[in-house]
Design a protein around this motif. Structure first.
Motif, PDB file in Angstrom:
ATOM      1  N   ASP A  99      54.838   3.767  81.115  1.00  0.00           N
ATOM      2  CA  ASP A  99      55.201   2.709  80.164  1.00  0.00           C
ATOM      3  C   ASP A  99      54.363   2.809  78.898  1.00  0.00           C
ATOM      4  OD1 ASP A  99      57.147   1.724  81.829  1.00  0.00           O
ATOM      5  OD2 ASP A  99      55.898   0.111  82.655  1.00  0.00           O
ATOM      6  N   ASP A 100      53.074   3.063  79.051  1.00  0.00           N
ATOM      7  CA  ASP A 100      52.195   3.203  77.889  1.00  0.00           C
ATOM      8  C   ASP A 100      52.591   4.412  77.048  1.00  0.00           C
ATOM      9  OD1 ASP A 100      49.717   2.639  76.318  1.00  0.00           O
ATOM     10  OD2 ASP A 100      49.140   4.602  77.140  1.00  0.00           O
ATOM     11  N   GLN A 101      52.824   5.545  77.689  1.00  0.00           N
ATOM     12  CA  GLN A 101      53.174   6.760  76.955  1.00  0.00           C
ATOM     13  C   GLN A 101      54.533   6.619  76.262  1.00  0.00           C
ATOM     14  OE1 GLN A 101      51.235   9.423  76.414  1.00  0.00           O
ATOM     15  NE2 GLN A 101      49.615   8.383  77.519  1.00  0.00           N
ATOM     16  N   LEU A 102      55.504   5.999  76.947  1.00  0.00           N
ATOM     17  CA  LEU A 102      56.809   5.780  76.322  1.00  0.00           C
ATOM     18  C   LEU A 102      56.690   4.851  75.117  1.00  0.00           C
ATOM     19  CD1 LEU A 102      59.446   5.470  79.187  1.00  0.00           C
ATOM     20  CD2 LEU A 102      59.557   6.947  77.195  1.00  0.00           C
ATOM     21  N   GLY A 103      55.907   3.797  75.256  1.00  0.00           N
ATOM     22  CA  GLY A 103      55.701   2.892  74.126  1.00  0.00           C
ATOM     23  C   GLY A 103      55.063   3.594  72.944  1.00  0.00           C
ATOM     24  N   THR A 104      54.068   4.421  73.231  1.00  0.00           N
ATOM     25  CA  THR A 104      53.396   5.170  72.165  1.00  0.00           C
ATOM     26  C   THR A 104      54.363   6.123  71.474  1.00  0.00           C
ATOM     27  OG1 THR A 104      51.293   5.027  73.335  1.00  0.00           O
ATOM     28  CG2 THR A 104      51.488   6.738  71.658  1.00  0.00           C
ATOM     29  N   MET A 105      55.158   6.846  72.255  1.00  0.00           N
ATOM     30  CA  MET A 105      56.096   7.807  71.668  1.00  0.00           C
ATOM     31  C   MET A 105      57.204   7.108  70.889  1.00  0.00           C
ATOM     32  SD  MET A 105      56.425  10.863  74.420  1.00  0.00           S
ATOM     33  CE  MET A 105      57.330  11.874  73.268  1.00  0.00           C
ATOM     34  N   GLU A 106      57.656   5.965  71.376  1.00  0.00           N
ATOM     35  CA  GLU A 106      58.706   5.250  70.656  1.00  0.00           C
ATOM     36  C   GLU A 106      58.181   4.657  69.347  1.00  0.00           C
ATOM     37  OE1 GLU A 106      60.084   2.658  73.725  1.00  0.00           O
ATOM     38  OE2 GLU A 106      61.333   4.225  74.621  1.00  0.00           O
ATOM     39  N   ARG A 107      56.932   4.162  69.367  1.00  0.00           N
ATOM     40  CA  ARG A 107      56.339   3.666  68.119  1.00  0.00           C
ATOM     41  C   ARG A 107      56.134   4.808  67.130  1.00  0.00           C
ATOM     42  NH1 ARG A 107      53.383   0.808  71.778  1.00  0.00           N
ATOM     43  NH2 ARG A 107      51.585   2.172  71.558  1.00  0.00           N
ATOM     44  N   ALA A 108      55.669   5.943  67.625  1.00  0.00           N
ATOM     45  CA  ALA A 108      55.451   7.098  66.749  1.00  0.00           C
ATOM     46  C   ALA A 108      56.778   7.661  66.240  1.00  0.00           C
ATOM     47  CB  ALA A 108      54.679   8.182  67.485  1.00  0.00           C
ATOM     48  N   LEU A 161      60.407  12.699  76.338  1.00  0.00           N
ATOM     49  CA  LEU A 161      61.049  11.396  76.505  1.00  0.00           C
ATOM     50  C   LEU A 161      62.009  11.406  77.693  1.00  0.00           C
ATOM     51  CD1 LEU A 161      61.745  10.315  72.822  1.00  0.00           C
ATOM     52  CD2 LEU A 161      60.253   9.171  74.469  1.00  0.00           C
ATOM     53  N   ASP A 162      62.770  12.489  77.857  1.00  0.00           N
ATOM     54  CA  ASP A 162      63.673  12.598  79.009  1.00  0.00           C
ATOM     55  C   ASP A 162      62.892  12.576  80.319  1.00  0.00           C
ATOM     56  OD1 ASP A 162      65.864  12.721  77.334  1.00  0.00           O
ATOM     57  OD2 ASP A 162      66.089  14.907  77.488  1.00  0.00           O
ATOM     58  N   THR A 163      61.782  13.296  80.364  1.00  0.00           N
ATOM     59  CA  THR A 163      60.963  13.317  81.574  1.00  0.00           C
ATOM     60  C   THR A 163      60.407  11.938  81.880  1.00  0.00           C
ATOM     61  OG1 THR A 163      60.359  15.627  81.204  1.00  0.00           O
ATOM     62  CG2 THR A 163      58.940  14.361  82.664  1.00  0.00           C
ATOM     63  N   TYR A 164      59.866  11.255  80.869  1.00  0.00           N
ATOM     64  CA  TYR A 164      59.313   9.921  81.087  1.00  0.00           C
ATOM     65  C   TYR A 164      60.388   8.944  81.531  1.00  0.00           C
ATOM     66  CZ  TYR A 164      54.778  11.114  79.061  1.00  0.00           C
ATOM     67  OH  TYR A 164      53.544  11.660  78.807  1.00  0.00           O
TER      68      TYR A 164
END
Length: 175
Positions: A99-108, A161-164
């Motif tokens: 969840d943290d990594q997805l949030g970071t990638m989506e914000r970036a 993103l697909d993996t997460y």
């Protein structure tokens, strides 16, 4: 080879040593006329910056997942291999990390078009300088390398993103 990859994945010290060796090697290749001590100083500076950034990222990911840095390394390895842990606590830590990594990638991702536009402007500027200077060899090579780098970034981002998302759905289905 597997043990070396695992050691590099878990050990910040091993990654720092590898960054030092790569930094010194790059300096030696591009700055042949300078003294080897300068290569070592520059390589050490590059390794210190890279290791510092990596340590901060690991510490932040560890706080988000509720585990230590070694646990983060193990969890990210399992995510890369798409392995869902059997232990409920480890599964919960993995869910928080994802969840943290997805949030970071989506914000970036909001800034991605601007970064790609900036890369395009730099390429156009390099080509303009090449036209003014009379040589297009380096600017065109730079343009091709920049385009390849941008496509690689986009591909790796989509794949990650697909993996997460896949792991998040697997963790939710087993909860």
């Amino acid at each position: 080879m597997h043990s070396v990859k695992l050691w590099l994945n878990r050990s910040l010290t091993a990654q720092a040593v590898l960054a030092l060796v790569i930094g010194v090697g790059i300096n030696a290749a591009f700055r042949r006329d300078e003294h080897p001590v300068i290569w070592l100083i520059h390589g050490t500076a590059y390794a210190a910056v890279a290791t510092g950034i990596l340590a901060v990222q690991r510490r932040r990911a560890g706080r988000a997942a509720g585990t230590d840095t070694r646990g983060v390394a193990d969890l990210t390895r399992k995510v890369r291999h798409r392995e869902v842990p059997g232990d409920p606590q480890e599964r919960e830590a993995m869910r928080r990390l994802i969840d943290d990594q997805l949030g970071t990638m989506e914000r970036a991702g909001r800034w991605l078009p601007y970064w790609l536009g900036l890369m395009g402007l730099v390429v156009v500027g390099m080509i303009a300088l090449g036209i003014i200077g009379g040589s297009l060899v380096f600017p065109l090579l730079f343009a091709v390398a920049s385009a390849a780098f941008c496509f690689w970034i986009l591909r790796m981002r989509r794949r990650t993103l697909d993996t997460y998302r896949h792991m998040r759905s697997n963790l939710e289905s087993q909860a």
